[in-house]
Write an enzyme that holds these catalytic residues in place. Structure first.
Site, PDB file in Angstrom:
ATOM      1  N   HIS A  46      30.594 -32.035   7.385  1.00  0.00           N
ATOM      2  CA  HIS A  46      30.760 -30.851   6.542  1.00  0.00           C
ATOM      3  C   HIS A  46      30.917 -29.570   7.353  1.00  0.00           C
ATOM      4  O   HIS A  46      29.965 -28.826   7.551  1.00  0.00           O
ATOM      5  CB  HIS A  46      29.583 -30.719   5.568  1.00  0.00           C
ATOM      6  N   SER A 105      45.911 -25.266  12.242  1.00  0.00           N
ATOM      7  CA  SER A 105      44.865 -26.210  11.865  1.00  0.00           C
ATOM      8  C   SER A 105      43.730 -25.483  11.165  1.00  0.00           C
ATOM      9  O   SER A 105      43.669 -24.244  11.155  1.00  0.00           O
ATOM     10  CB  SER A 105      44.332 -26.915  13.116  1.00  0.00           C
ATOM     11  N   CYS A 106      42.807 -26.245  10.599  1.00  0.00           N
ATOM     12  CA  CYS A 106      41.689 -25.635   9.884  1.00  0.00           C
ATOM     13  C   CYS A 106      40.884 -24.712  10.795  1.00  0.00           C
ATOM     14  O   CYS A 106      40.585 -23.564  10.437  1.00  0.00           O
ATOM     15  CB  CYS A 106      40.801 -26.703   9.256  1.00  0.00           C
ATOM     16  N   GLY A 130      48.774 -30.788  11.422  1.00  0.00           N
ATOM     17  CA  GLY A 130      48.889 -32.023  12.182  1.00  0.00           C
ATOM     18  C   GLY A 130      50.250 -32.254  12.799  1.00  0.00           C
ATOM     19  O   GLY A 130      50.387 -33.055  13.737  1.00  0.00           O
ATOM     20  N   ALA A 185      42.637 -22.265  20.970  1.00  0.00           N
ATOM     21  CA  ALA A 185      42.840 -21.052  21.757  1.00  0.00           C
ATOM     22  C   ALA A 185      44.324 -20.860  22.074  1.00  0.00           C
ATOM     23  O   ALA A 185      44.861 -19.747  21.983  1.00  0.00           O
ATOM     24  CB  ALA A 185      42.024 -21.117  23.046  1.00  0.00           C
ATOM     25  N   GLN A 239      36.560 -27.280   6.573  1.00  0.00           N
ATOM     26  CA  GLN A 239      37.824 -27.823   7.054  1.00  0.00           C
ATOM     27  C   GLN A 239      38.723 -28.389   5.961  1.00  0.00           C
ATOM     28  O   GLN A 239      39.943 -28.413   6.114  1.00  0.00           O
ATOM     29  CB  GLN A 239      37.566 -28.908   8.115  1.00  0.00           C
TER      30      GLN A 239
END
Length: 353
Positions: free
Chosen positions: A226, A149-150, A120, A203, A311
């Site tokens: 989920h 990030s996840c 984040g 990307a 995530q």
């Protein structure tokens, strides 16, 4: 064996799991966690006598602005201040809300403590934008690392897997993104899909980590909680055709990729969450990304596939890798990721098949 002393700033969705991840590392010691308010997460921890994963006590420290009386009213024990925690560790894992980590960095710099930030935060908060498999060596000895990030973490796992085996020139991705974590209400109730402008940041982030690959992508927000699903079309370098059989063999050998089929019952994102709960995994977490063998298809010389990204937990292994790199616990990606995998029992299912 001297253990690396680790603290966690923020005991929310990611912070809880970071604390668990550290508690499971036999060569690390969780010194404590820090937070601002007596959230449900901390209330549940108190009801469990402040005992977390692996039977480890999670000592709580309060950040600036916290009200000690609010914690006392709920009988949540407090061990000290945030700076007390920072002075007691070798490295901090910062999972504070976006923007707070950057402010915390001033404290880390003043106290001379290393830190790892979650996805984040902006990239300029750290010396290296880090992924355990793709650029482990760039993180060696660095003071400040930032995780992807996840979605980007799971995406890079799969792309790096193919790239190391065959060489990848470019990828085109589509992300079907969960709109919020379970239990979040701030996004409200919705019955819609929402487009983002292309190219998606995942990307762009992939190209930052893997600059030799050209990437572009589209993202669609979906009203589910989920997991994310990402489809990838990958092009081999120098016209190299990657066959379905070659891709499946590479994916199946990767410890952090779980290859599954629809016929076996993995019909979608919720299937992975249910399976993780049935395995007895803490909080229903799964550290591996799921990859549907049914989705791996050839399109000319390109290879296409789809992955599921849990995530809430997918970035935890890469964060443990980051600790290992920053503190030079292991000098290579092979040794660092192998140690993390061993302590988190990642990939054990492959030996049971």
């Amino acid at each position: 064996m001297k253990k690396i002393r680790v603290g966690v700033a923020g005991y929310g969705t990611i912070g809880q799991r970071l604390a668990d991840g550290v508690a499971l590392q036999e060569d690390m010691e969780l010194v404590g966690i820090a937070d601002l308010a007596p959230t449900l997460s901390l209330q549940a921890l108190r009801e469990n006598d402040m005992i977390g994963a692996n039977g480890v006590e999670y000592k709580l420290y309060l950040v600036e602005g916290a009200d000690p009386a609010a914690f006392a009213a709920m009988d949540i024990p407090v061990a000290g201040t945030f700076e007390d925690l920072c002075r007691s560790v070798d490295i901090m894992l910062d999972s504070s809300p976006a923007g707070v980590g950057a402010k915390n960095k001033a404290i880390y710099e003043r106290l001379g403590v290393k830190a790892i930030f979650q996805g984040g935060e902006k990239n300029d908060v750290a010396d290296v934008f880090f992924h355990g498999y793709a650029n482990y060596e760039q993180g060696l000895g660095q003071d400040y690392l930032k995780l992807t990030s996840c979605n980007t973490t799971g995406l890079i796992r799969s792309v790096d897997c193919l790239d190391r085996a065959f060489g990848i020139e470019k990828v085109a991705i589509t992300i079907i993104r969960r709109v919020a974590d379970p239990g979040d209400y701030h996004r409200g109730l919705t019955n819609a899909l929402q487009m983002e402008k292309a190219p998606t940041h995942q990307a762009l982030d992939l190209m930052t980590i893997m600059p030799h690959i050209s990437a572009t992508g589209i993202l669609v927000h979906t009203p589910v909680t989920h997991g994310h699903i990402i489809t990838v079309v990958a092009t081999g370098r120098n016209g190299r055709k990657i066959t379905r059989e070659e891709a499946l063999a590479a994916f199946s050998a990767h410890p952090r990729i779980r290859v599954v089929t629809v016929d076996a019952g993995f019909k979608g994102n919720a299937s992975f969450f249910k399976y993780a709960r049935d395995l007895g995994n803490r909080r229903g977490d799964m550290y591996e990304i799921g990859l549907w063998a049914d989705s791996v298809v050839e399109s000319g010389n390109d290879i296409m596939y789809a992955i599921n990204v849990p995530q809430e937990s997918v970035t935890i292994p890469e964060t443990m890798d980051a600790v290992r790199a920053a503190l030079r616990m292991q000098p290579t990606r092979e040794e660092g990721t192998a140690a993390t995998n061993r302590y988190l029992k990642i990939g054990r299912f492959k030996n049971a098949q």
